[in-house]
Design an enzyme around this catalytic site. Structure first.
Site, short mmCIF file in Angstrom:
data_model
loop_
_atom_site.label_atom_id
_atom_site.label_comp_id
_atom_site.label_asym_id
_atom_site.label_seq_id
_atom_site.Cartn_x
_atom_site.Cartn_y
_atom_site.Cartn_z
N LYS A 156 16.46 13.56 23.57
CA LYS A 156 15.27 13.39 24.42
C LYS A 156 15.35 12.10 25.23
O LYS A 156 14.94 12.05 26.38
CB LYS A 156 14.01 13.38 23.55
CG LYS A 156 13.87 14.58 22.66
CD LYS A 156 13.78 15.86 23.45
CE LYS A 156 13.55 17.04 22.53
NZ LYS A 156 13.47 18.30 23.27
N ARG A 187 2.05 28.16 24.84
CA ARG A 187 1.45 28.90 23.73
C ARG A 187 -0.03 29.01 24.04
O ARG A 187 -0.79 28.04 23.84
CB ARG A 187 1.70 28.08 22.46
CG ARG A 187 1.35 28.70 21.15
CD ARG A 187 1.62 27.70 20.04
NE ARG A 187 3.02 27.63 19.70
CZ ARG A 187 3.62 28.38 18.77
NH1 ARG A 187 2.92 29.24 18.08
NH2 ARG A 187 4.90 28.23 18.52
N ARG A 245 14.29 20.85 10.14
CA ARG A 245 15.28 21.21 11.17
C ARG A 245 16.63 21.59 10.59
O ARG A 245 16.99 21.17 9.49
CB ARG A 245 15.51 20.00 12.08
CG ARG A 245 14.26 19.49 12.79
CD ARG A 245 13.94 20.32 13.98
NE ARG A 245 12.76 19.84 14.68
CZ ARG A 245 12.61 19.93 16.00
NH1 ARG A 245 13.53 20.45 16.76
NH2 ARG A 245 11.50 19.52 16.57
N ASP A 293 17.68 23.86 24.62
CA ASP A 293 16.65 22.81 24.72
C ASP A 293 16.64 22.05 26.04
O ASP A 293 15.58 21.67 26.51
CB ASP A 293 16.83 21.82 23.57
CG ASP A 293 15.60 20.95 23.34
OD1 ASP A 293 14.48 21.47 23.44
OD2 ASP A 293 15.75 19.75 23.08
N HIS A 350 13.48 20.22 30.27
CA HIS A 350 13.31 20.67 28.88
C HIS A 350 13.38 22.20 28.89
O HIS A 350 12.37 22.88 28.73
CB HIS A 350 11.95 20.17 28.38
CG HIS A 350 11.75 20.30 26.91
ND1 HIS A 350 10.51 20.35 26.32
CD2 HIS A 350 12.64 20.36 25.88
CE1 HIS A 350 10.64 20.45 25.02
NE2 HIS A 350 11.91 20.47 24.72
N TYR A 352 14.80 9.65 12.46
CA TYR A 352 14.62 11.10 12.57
C TYR A 352 14.78 11.65 13.98
O TYR A 352 14.22 11.09 14.94
CB TYR A 352 13.22 11.47 12.06
CG TYR A 352 13.10 12.95 11.78
CD1 TYR A 352 13.62 13.47 10.60
CD2 TYR A 352 12.51 13.82 12.68
CE1 TYR A 352 13.55 14.83 10.34
CE2 TYR A 352 12.42 15.18 12.42
CZ TYR A 352 12.95 15.68 11.24
OH TYR A 352 12.88 17.02 10.97
N SER A 365 7.78 21.98 22.96
CA SER A 365 8.50 21.94 21.69
C SER A 365 7.95 22.98 20.71
O SER A 365 6.72 23.17 20.63
CB SER A 365 8.36 20.56 21.06
OG SER A 365 8.75 19.59 21.98
N ARG A 404 8.94 13.35 16.19
CA ARG A 404 8.93 12.40 17.28
C ARG A 404 7.61 11.65 17.30
O ARG A 404 6.56 12.24 17.03
CB ARG A 404 9.10 13.13 18.63
CG ARG A 404 10.52 13.56 18.92
CD ARG A 404 10.63 14.17 20.30
NE ARG A 404 9.94 15.43 20.41
CZ ARG A 404 8.74 15.62 20.92
NH1 ARG A 404 8.06 14.59 21.41
NH2 ARG A 404 8.18 16.80 20.97
N CYS A 422 7.99 26.20 20.65
CA CYS A 422 7.34 27.40 21.19
C CYS A 422 8.34 28.53 21.35
O CYS A 422 8.12 29.46 22.12
CB CYS A 422 6.71 27.10 22.55
SG CYS A 422 5.17 26.19 22.40
C1 OXD Z 1 11.49 18.87 20.61
C2 OXD Z 1 12.85 19.11 20.10
O1 OXD Z 1 10.70 18.22 19.94
O2 OXD Z 1 13.60 19.83 20.77
O3 OXD Z 1 11.20 19.33 21.73
O4 OXD Z 1 13.21 18.60 19.04
MN MN Z 2 12.80 20.25 22.73
#
Ligand code: OXD
Ligand code: MN
Length: 605
Positions: free
Chosen positions: A222, A412, A381, A289, A242, A213, A264, A74, A266
């Site tokens: 998102k 984290r 991924r 997610d 999230h 991507y 993300s 992202r 984690c």
């Molecule tokens: C993120 C995802 O980046 O879920 O949070 O892909």
């Molecule tokens: Mn995510």
């Protein structure tokens, strides 16, 4: 066209919008997606024929591909919230004037699909027929996006039926690489120099240009389910978060649902699919997610997972960390930017097996083990349907969602934050969510491993002013009748000792923390009040069969906390007048509690 527009839908608004995009983008053909298996196979075969997808010999109906090296994550710096007023986007978002951005987008999208097929993808976020589900329509020139959207959402004819004549979120996407007459395509077309991902929260629309991507291009995820939906939720009185959602059943057969926010990469997917290390406990996965949470008719908070698949980070996924995910991705999976083995399988770092010889790396070249570079990209991924998950909860399809008993916030953190603590009340929980910070990961482009504030794990995903978002959470809390709100928790699986090693084994052992939470929401009094929150009473976390010193995981170092509080205070100033007084008060009370705690190494008060 495979169908004419009027054969395809009677929705006049949708007609008008599609016609406008065709005349703007000038594709060479238009394809209306129906979401069928035949459609998937046909597009996959076309992509395999030009080498973009490689069918995997070792996994039925699965494919490998690699993206452009500049299109692997992202891109937050190219992501914009285009509200009328800059103040409404707030200090944590990039803002652009909507009129100017629309002008820029029109120029970018003009003729952008020349030489390419335009795919029209109606998709439903949320279970079909759910009053909480919403429909988006993504127009894209990327067949990769079509395949991924088919896995990640309820897509095609079913979504169109759910939509009927109703409103939809228009989402326009182009890889930004029109083809001139006779020009040969590249395997991953994109245009990183001109990348822009723009959201218009007031009108509810999304435009994405230049990237193919993940979250930049699969616009249901998102862009819609978090950025646009968070703004909708504020207006309509619900929450788009999230968060993973899991069902937890005790050995006695009592079941609760938990939602948990982590930044993300984690471990949301790992927690959502946890294999309990304690006998008799069962975890079911509702989502890994995103959670949309509404008040149910009984006054409790109910969550749906708007997605239908997992777009999970591959590296680190192993039999030890997430055997359920490994089972889930045995077939019908798209792998992006992982390494490809000679025998037609996939591999990534920390998969639990040694790297096979002669692998193709996640960048598409022969991997040199001596290069010091990882074989798989750290943000590589898998895309797979949630239905393949052996512990996918049947309640995930419940149109009314699942009742949430506990909300967890995590980050984290190698120090400071204890393994688990419970908030004193809703407002304190909101304060804990607002105070999340975490070491950065490869999910977003940029430096990894430095600490950044990530309130509610929503920093890159909140579609409006983060200060107003905090107020919205506080307001939601005021709407609960006594005793009906979920309890709130902060957890940290990542604390390290002075030797730099993790103090907590994590993964399946996290069930011990979930069990403690389960007992708390079931009425146990297993807590001790400390200046920072309620921590487990000694002995109340089930450590049977585990040799792990627990004290360092709960050490509350007063000096560290004084620094943390200063840090937080400084960060919260960013939100200016929009920072809610109730959180200001939480800050003040925390400072007072820390100041009046007596020890340097503050044990429970
Ligand atoms: C993120 C995802 O980046 O879920 O949070 O892909
Ligand atoms: Mn995510």
């Amino acid at each position: 066209m495979n169908l004419s527009l009027s054969e395809w839908t009677q929705n006049r608004e949708l007609h008008r919008w599609i016609e406008d995009q065709i005349s703007l983008c000038q594709p060479s053909s238009v394809y209306f997606c129906d979401g069928s298996e035949e459609e998937f196979d046909h597009i996959a075969a076309q992509m395999a024929a030009i080498g973009t997808l490689v069918p995997l010999k070792k996994r039925p109906h699965s494919f490998w591909c690699y993206s452009h090296p500049d299109d692997v994550a992202r891109v937050e710096e190219s992501t914009f919230i285009c509200s009328q007023r800059k103040e409404d986007a707030g200090p944590t978002n990039n803002w652009q004037n909507p009129v100017l951005m629309k002008k820029e987008l029109r120029a970018l999208f003009a003729n952008s699909m020349r030489g390419r097929t335009m795919y029209v993808i109606p998709y439903c976020m949320g279970p079909l027929g759910s009053p909480y589900a919403r429909v988006g329509v993504e127009i894209t020139d990327s067949p990769y996006v079509v395949l991924n959207m088919q896995i990640m959402t309820r897509m095609g004819t079913v979504a169109l039926k759910h939509l009927g004549l109703g409103p939809f979120i228009p989402c326009l996407h182009s890889v930004g690489r029109p083809l001139s007459e006779g020009e040969k395509d590249v395997s991953w077309p994109c245009n990183p120099a001109k990348r822009v991902i723009a959201h218009f929260p007031e009108e509810g629309s999304i435009f994405s240009y230049g990237s193919g991507y993940g979250g930049n291009a699969l616009l249901g995820k998102k862009c819609f389910a978090l950025r646009i939906a968070s703004a909708l939720g504020r207006k309509e009185g619900w929450l788009a978060e999230h968060m993973l959602i899991l069902g937890l059943t005790s050995p006695e057969g009592r079941k609760i649902y938990i939602a948990a926010a982590f930044p993300s990469a984690c471990g949301k997917t790992n927690l959502a699919m946890l294999t309990p290390a304690l006998a008799g406990w069962k975890v079911e996965c509702v989502g890994d997610d995103i959670a949309w949470m509404h008040f149910g008719s009984d006054g409790r908070l109910y969550a749906i997972n708007p997605e239908a698949g997992f777009f999970g980070v591959a590296p680190g996924t192993s039999m030890q960390t997430n055997p359920i995910a490994l089972k889930t991705i045995e077939r019908n999976t798209i792998f992006t930017n992982v390494a490809l083995t000679e025998c037609g399988d996939v591999w990534w770092e920390k998969m639990g097996t040694p790297p096979p010889k002669n692998m193709t790396s996640g960048c598409g070249s022969l991997w040199d083990p001596e290069s010091g570079k990882s074989a798989a990209h750290p943000n590589s991924r898998f895309t797979v349907s949630a239905k393949q998950c052996p512990i996918y909860s049947s309640s995930a399809e419940d149109p009314l969602g699942v009742p949430i008993s506990a909300i967890i916030f995590g980050g984290r953190r190698s120090s400071v934050m204890p393994l688990v603590m419970e908030a004193f009340d809703w407002n304190h929980g909101v304060f804990l969510g607002a105070g999340i910070s975490s070491e950065t990961t490869a999910a977003a482009a940029g430096k990894t491993g430095h600490l950044r504030h990530d309130p509610f794990a929503m920093l890159p995903f909140c579609g409006y002013h983060m200060g107003d978002y905090f107020s919205h959470w506080l307001e939601m809390g005021r709407r609960f009748q006594k005793g009906l709100s979920p309890r709130m928790y902060a957890v940290n699986w990542f604390r390290k000792g002075s030797d730099g090693q993790f103090l907590w084994p994590g993964f399946g052992e996290n069930i011990r923390v979930l069990k403690w939470i389960f007992e708390r929401v079931s009425g146990s009094d297993h807590t001790v009040r400390t200046p920072i929150g309620m921590i487990p009473r000694p002995g109340s976390i089930d450590l049977s069969g585990l040799s792990c010193p627990i004290e360092p995981l709960f050490a509350i170092d007063r000096k560290e906390w004084q620094i943390e509080v200063q840090e937080l205070e400084c960060y919260f100033r960013l939100f200016g007048r929009n920072f809610p007084p109730a959180l200001q008060e939480e800050m003040l009370q925390l400072k007072k509690r820390i100041a009046s705690s007596s020890n340097e190494e503050t044990p429970p008060l």
